[in-house]
Design a protein around this motif. Structure first.
Motif, mmCIF file in Angstrom:
data_model
loop_
_atom_site.group_PDB
_atom_site.id
_atom_site.type_symbol
_atom_site.label_atom_id
_atom_site.label_comp_id
_atom_site.label_asym_id
_atom_site.label_seq_id
_atom_site.Cartn_x
_atom_site.Cartn_y
_atom_site.Cartn_z
ATOM 1 N N LEU A 128 0.791 -1.118 -0.070
ATOM 2 C CA LEU A 128 0.141 -0.125 0.086
ATOM 3 C C LEU A 128 0.896 1.195 -0.050
ATOM 4 O O LEU A 128 0.725 2.327 -0.508
ATOM 5 N N THR A 155 -1.886 7.505 -3.523
ATOM 6 C CA THR A 155 -3.119 7.563 -2.821
ATOM 7 C C THR A 155 -3.776 9.047 -3.213
ATOM 8 O O THR A 155 -3.157 9.792 -3.917
ATOM 9 N N TRP A 204 -9.058 0.302 -5.939
ATOM 10 C CA TRP A 204 -8.618 -0.276 -4.539
ATOM 11 C C TRP A 204 -9.041 -2.103 -4.642
ATOM 12 O O TRP A 204 -8.150 -2.707 -4.234
ATOM 13 N N ILE A 223 -12.872 -3.820 1.643
ATOM 14 C CA ILE A 223 -12.177 -2.250 2.012
ATOM 15 C C ILE A 223 -13.041 -2.133 3.364
ATOM 16 O O ILE A 223 -14.131 -2.195 3.349
ATOM 17 N N GLU A 263 -9.392 2.109 5.640
ATOM 18 C CA GLU A 263 -8.626 1.807 4.240
ATOM 19 C C GLU A 263 -9.111 2.725 3.551
ATOM 20 O O GLU A 263 -8.552 3.587 2.738
ATOM 21 N N TYR A 288 -7.888 6.496 4.007
ATOM 22 C CA TYR A 288 -6.588 6.631 3.621
ATOM 23 C C TYR A 288 -6.232 6.593 2.332
ATOM 24 O O TYR A 288 -5.562 7.637 1.776
ATOM 25 N N PHE A 289 -7.018 5.659 1.671
ATOM 26 C CA PHE A 289 -6.546 5.551 0.116
ATOM 27 C C PHE A 289 -7.052 6.459 -0.776
ATOM 28 O O PHE A 289 -6.371 6.961 -1.654
ATOM 29 N N HIS A 296 -16.709 -4.506 6.542
ATOM 30 C CA HIS A 296 -15.864 -3.997 5.571
ATOM 31 C C HIS A 296 -16.903 -4.266 4.293
ATOM 32 O O HIS A 296 -17.876 -4.789 4.520
#
Length: 134
Positions: free
Chosen positions: A43, A48, A83, A91, A95, A98-99, A127
């Motif tokens: 990652l 990002t 992603w 996800i 996440e 952040y992404f 998730h």
């Protein structure tokens, strides 16, 4: 062309249409394994944020890319799809924040619930996975 088509029909048109409908009813969208499952991608190595697919610039704090004119929601949808194709088949809210470089967990939660994703589990372990009937 008709001169070359001299073989008798194996299936009647009715039977062919019936089999086509059955096949279409049982089909689903193929979701391949992520690149990170096949290759050693981390990652930290992935860029990002929201990247415009037209001009390849990072878009932040704007409703659309000033150069490529792509809207923010479409950029977010594409980033979440990226992603799944890049990292893994699910996800989390953390996440996502952040992404996509979102401002907070509420923005991530709003986006993940707005997209055609399937939530799995509740609360802390929640998730999201891609929906097969998108």
């Amino acid at each position: 062309m008709d001169d070359y088509n001299q073989l008798p029909d194996v299936l009647s048109t009715t039977k062919f249409n019936q089999l086509s409908k059955q096949l279409a009813a049982k089909s689903f969208e193929y979701i391949p394994p992520s690149i990170a499952q096949t290759y050693p991608v981390k990652l930290a190595d992935v860029k990002t944020g929201l990247i415009c697919p037209i001009c390849k610039r990072k878009v932040s704090g704007q409703l659309k890319c000033p150069t490529g004119k792509v809207g923010k929601l479409l950029l977010q949808q594409q980033a979440v799809e990226d992603w799944f194709y890049l990292m893994k088949g699910s996800i989390t809210n953390r996440e996502c924040v952040y992404f996509l470089e979102l401002k907070d967990k509420h923005a991530g939660n709003y986006l993940l619930n707005k997209l055609p994703l399937q939530p799995v589990n509740n609360h802390k372990l929640r998730h999201y996975v891609m929906s097969h009937d998108r």
